[in-house]
Design a protein around this motif. Structure first.
Motif, short mmCIF file in Angstrom:
data_model
loop_
_atom_site.label_atom_id
_atom_site.label_comp_id
_atom_site.label_asym_id
_atom_site.label_seq_id
_atom_site.Cartn_x
_atom_site.Cartn_y
_atom_site.Cartn_z
N GLN A 1 -2.90 0.52 -3.75
CA GLN A 1 -2.19 -0.70 -3.38
C GLN A 1 -2.12 -1.65 -4.56
O GLN A 1 -3.05 -1.73 -5.38
CB GLN A 1 -2.84 -1.36 -2.18
CG GLN A 1 -4.29 -1.76 -2.34
CD GLN A 1 -4.89 -2.22 -1.01
OE1 GLN A 1 -4.65 -1.61 0.02
NE2 GLN A 1 -5.66 -3.29 -1.05
N TRP B 1 -4.16 7.10 -1.63
CA TRP B 1 -3.47 5.83 -1.50
C TRP B 1 -3.82 4.90 -2.66
O TRP B 1 -4.87 5.03 -3.27
CB TRP B 1 -3.82 5.14 -0.19
CG TRP B 1 -5.30 4.90 -0.01
CD1 TRP B 1 -6.19 5.70 0.61
CD2 TRP B 1 -6.05 3.77 -0.50
NE1 TRP B 1 -7.45 5.17 0.55
CE2 TRP B 1 -7.39 3.97 -0.12
CE3 TRP B 1 -5.71 2.62 -1.21
CZ2 TRP B 1 -8.40 3.07 -0.44
CZ3 TRP B 1 -6.71 1.72 -1.53
CH2 TRP B 1 -8.04 1.94 -1.14
N ARG C 1 0.85 -1.19 0.00
CA ARG C 1 0.00 0.00 0.00
C ARG C 1 0.89 1.24 0.00
O ARG C 1 1.71 1.44 0.90
CB ARG C 1 -0.91 0.01 1.23
CG ARG C 1 -1.92 1.16 1.26
CD ARG C 1 -2.70 1.10 2.57
NE ARG C 1 -3.69 2.15 2.67
CZ ARG C 1 -4.98 2.01 2.43
NH1 ARG C 1 -5.44 0.83 2.05
NH2 ARG C 1 -5.82 3.02 2.57
#
Length: 623
Positions: free
Chosen positions: A614, A612, A548
Motif C-alpha cells: 500500500q 499486497w 492498497r
C-alpha cells in the motif's frame, strides 16, 4: 633520590636513541624523496589512452557489424560517435611520448588508423552482399592491424612502468637498510642501558606485583616485603595495610555479597561487546567495560539520564528493546543485520562500528522478573563481508551485461536468419537459447537493481499519479504471458482510488515482480487476481489514507514459517523448482518502503497466496 627521578634517568638512554634514529631518518629521507621522482603519470596516461583507443576501435568495428547485419543507421551512428573518441585519445598519445621506440609505434598506429579510415569509406560506399564481402576482405584485417599497433604502445608503457617501479623499490630497499641498521644499533645500545637501570629501579615493584597477584587469587596472607623509603616503599606499606583490612572484611557476610557482585561484574566485563543491565523499573543498573569505552555510559545515581553520553541512535534502539522486554514479550531477537545501528567507535580512531541489539529478561531462581540484559553485538565484520559480497555481485553482474547483450543480439540475428537460413531443429535450439539468455538478462538486471538499492543510489522520480492507472498498466504487460500459460488474469480495480505520490517506473517494477511470481507458481487453469482498493483511517498510515494493491494467486501457497523470509534477498523456498535469483520480492519490498509504503503477504499452504502493498494517498487537488 625519588622514584620519579630514578625513572627519568632510566629512560634517558631511550631518548638519546630516539634522537639518533630521528637524525638518521632525516638524512635518509632526502634520498627517498629523490627516488619518488619516478612517478609513472606519463606512462599511465599512455596506457589509459591505449585502452580507450581499443574500446573506441572495437565499438567502431561493432558498428560495422551492425551495418552488415542490416542495421545501417544504428551501426553508422555508433561508428561516427566513436571515431572522434579514438582520434582524441590518439592525439593525447602523440603529445605524451616518453619512452624509447614509442614515437615510431605511435607513427605506425597513425598510419594504420588512416588506412582503416580509408577502408571504412570504401565499406560505406559498398552495398548488399559486396559490402559484407568488403568487410571480411579488407575492413576486418585493417581493424586487427590498428588493434595490434595499439597493443604495442600499451606494451611499451606497461614495461616502462614495471621497470621504473623496480628502480623505486630498489632505492627504498637501500634506504630501509641504512635506516634499519642505524635504528638497530641506536636502539640496542639505548635498550641495554635502559633495561639495566630500570631493572634496578623496579625490583621492589616486582615484589609488590607478586604480592598483589597472590592477593587477587584469594591469598589474604600475602604481604609485600620492600626495603626503602621512596614511593614504592610507601605503596608497599599501604598495600600491607589494605591486605590486613581485606582479611578482616572477608569474614563478614557483606564481604561475601560484595565478592559475588564482583564476580558477576567480572563476567560481563570479560565480554568484548557492550552489555547493559536494566532494573525492573527500566533504570540502568550495570554496564561492562566495553560499554564504558565505546558508548561512554556509566551507571550513576546522580545523573538524570545515564544514557545521555551514548549516540541518539543507540539510545533509541535501547528504548525499543527495553519496551519489548518490559512489556512481557520475552527475549528480543533481531530479524537480521539490517537492524544493526552504526556509530563512530572513538576507541578505534573514529572508525564505523555496527552494533546489533539482543535482549533477555533477567529472573530470580523463583521466576521473579528483576531486569533486562541488553547485548549490543559487534557485527562490523559481518557488515563489511556483506558489503564486499554486494560489491562483488554488482561487479560481476555489470561485467556480464555487455557480453550478454552481444549474445542476445547474435541469437536474435540467427533466429531472424539475417546471416543465413537455419533448419527447424536449429531454430528450436536457438529459441531455447534465447529464452535462457532472457532469463539470464533478468537475473543480471535484478542483481544490478539490488546493488543500487543497497548502495542507496536508487533515485525516485515521484510525481502525482492516478492510482488506478498503475494497476491497469501492470495488468496490460502480463496479459499475453498469462494467456500463454492458460491462466486467467483478473482485474478488481475499485473506483475512487484517487492519486498517489509515486515513481511509476519503480512501482511497475514492484508490480512486475509480484505478478511474475504469481504467474510462475500458479498452475495452468488457475487464476491470478490484481486488486486495488482505497483504505481510509489511521490504520492506513494517517493523512489522506492509502491505496492498497494486492496480487492473489491459486498456487501452492507459502508455509507460515517462510512468510517473512520470502522478502529476504536470495531466498528460495525449500522444495521449489522455479528458477531465478530470489531477488524479486526483496527488490519489491525496497521499492515500496522507499515510497513510504508497506508490503506483506497473506498465505495458507495449499490455498494460494496474496501479496499486497500500500502507498499513501494524496489529498484531492483543488478545483
Amino acid at each position: 633520590m625519588t622514584l620519579r627521578a630514578k625513572l627519568l634517568l632510566a629512560q634517558a638512554p631511550i631518548a638519546i636513541a630516539v634522537v639518533i634514529v630521528g637524525v638518521a631518518a632525516s638524512l635518509t629521507n632526502g634520498l627517498l624523496a629523490r627516488s619518488s621522482a619516478l612517478i609513472l603519470k606519463d606512462n599511465y596516461r599512455s596506457v589509459l589512452a591505449g585502452e580507450r583507443m581499443k574500446e573506441a576501435l572495437e565499438r567502431v568495428d561493432s558498428g560495422m557489424l551492425f551495418v552488415v547485419a542490416g542495421e545501417r543507421a544504428a551501426g553508422m551512428a555508433q561508428a561516427e560517435e566513436n571515431i572522434p573518441r579514438f582520434e582524441s585519445e590518439f592525439s593525447a598519445q602523440q603529445n605524451n611520448i616518453t619512452e624509447l621506440g614509442e614515437r615510431e609505434a605511435t607513427d605506425e598506429l597513425g598510419a594504420r588508423w588512416r588506412a582503416y579510415r580509408a577502408q571504412v569509406a570504401v565499406f560505406e560506399a559498398a552495398t548488399g552482399e559486396s559490402q559484407r564481402a568488403e568487410y571480411f576482405r579488407a575492413l576486418k584485417p585493417a581493424f586487427l592491424k590498428v588493434k595490434d599497433a595499439t597493443d604495442i604502445i600499451l606494451d611499451i608503457n606497461q614495461d616502462a612502468m614495471v621497470r621504473k617501479n623496480e628502480e623505486a623499490r630498489q632505492t627504498a630497499r637501500r634506504v630501509d637498510a641504512v635506516l634499519a641498521a642505524t635504528a638497530t644499533l641506536a636502539c640496542a645500545l639505548g635498550l641495554l642501558l635502559s633495561v639495566t637501570l630500570t631493572t634496578r629501579v623496579l625490583r621492589p615493584l616486582s615484589v609488590l606485583r607478586q604480592a598483589a597477584r597472590r592477593l587477587g587469587e584469594g591469598d589474604l596472607q600475602a604481604r609485600a616485603r620492600v626495603q626503602g623509603r621512596d614511593e614504592l616503599g610507601e605503596v608497599a606499606g599501604e598495600f600491607n595495610t589494605m591486605a590486613d583490612r581485606l582479611a578482616q572484611y572477608r569474614q563478614s557476610s557483606l564481604g561475601e555479597l560484595l565478592a559475588a557482585q564482583q564476580q558477576a561484574q567480572a563476567a560481563i566485563d570479560s565480554l568484548p561487546d557492550p552489555v547493559l543491565v536494566l532494573g525492573a523499573d527500566g533504570k540502568l543498573a550495570a554496564v561492562n567495560r566495553a560499554t564504558e569505552a565505546i558508548l561512554r555510559v556509566t551507571p550513576s545515581d546522580t545523573a538524570q539520564d545515564p544514557l545521555a553520553p551514548a549516540p541518539p541512535e543507540v539510545r533509541d534502539v535501547i528504548d525499543k528493546v527495553k519496551v519489548h522486554v518490559l512489556g512481557g514479550k520475552g527475549a528480543y531477537q533481531p530479524a537480521g543485520l539490517e537492524e544493526a545501528v552504526r556509530i563512530v567507535d572513538r576507541t578505534a580512531g573514529g572508525q564505523d562500528l555496527f552494533l546489533l541489539p539482543r535482549a533477555n529478561p533477567v529472573s530470580t531462581d523463583e521466576g521473579t522478573f528483576i531486569g533486562v540484559a541488553i547485548l549490543l553485538q559487534d557485527v562490523t565484520r559481518l557488515m563489511r563481508f556483506d558489503e564486499l559480497k554486494t560489491n562483488l555481485v554488482a561487479t560481476v553482474a555489470h561485467e556480464f551485461r555487455t557480453p550478454l547483450t552481444s549474445l542476445r543480439m547474435a541469437i536474435h540475428l540467427c533466429l531472424e536468419q539475417a546471416v543465413g537460413p537455419i533448419t527447424d531443429k536449429q531454430a528450436d535450439l536457438l529459441a531455447a537459447a534465447r529464452q535462457d539468455t532472457e532469463r539470464l538478462q533478468q537475473i543480471v538486471d535484478d542483481l544490478l537493481d539490488l546493488s543500487r538499492i543497497q548502495a542507496g543510489r536508487v533515485e525516485l522520480h515521484q510525481r502525482r499519479v492516478d492510482a488506478a492507472s498503475l494497476a491497469r498498466e501492470a495488468l496490460h504487460v502480463f496479459k499475453s504471458a498469462a494467456a500463454d500459460k492458460g491462466i486467467e488474469l483478473r482485474s478488481e480495480i475499485f473506483p475512487g482510488l484517487g492519486d498517489v505520490d509515486a515513481d511509476p517506473e519503480r512501482i511497475e517494477l514492484a508490480f512486475a515482480n509480484l505478478i511474475g511470481n504469481a504467474l510462475k507458481y500458479t498452475p495452468a487453469g488457475g487464476t491470478v487476481t490484481v486488486r486495488a482498493v482505497f483504505i481510509d483511517g489511521p490504520g492506513a498510515g494517517g493523512g489522506a489514507g492509502a491505496v492498497r494493491y494486492s496480487v492473489g494467486d491459486t498456487g501452492p501457497g507459502i508455509p507460515a514459517e517462510y512468510a517473512q523470509a520470502v522478502f529476504e534477498k536470495f531466498f528460495r523456498m525449500p522444495g521449489t523448482t522455479a528458477r531465478g535469483a530470489g531477488l524479486g520480492l526483496f527488490i519489491a519490498k525496497e521499492v515500496v518502503e522507499a515510497h513510504g509504503g508497506q508490503i506483506g503477504v497473506d498465505s495458507v499452504a495449499g490455498q494460494g497466496s496474496t501479496f499486497w502493498f500500500q502507498l499513501p494517498a494524496l489529498p484531492p487537488e483543488a478545483a
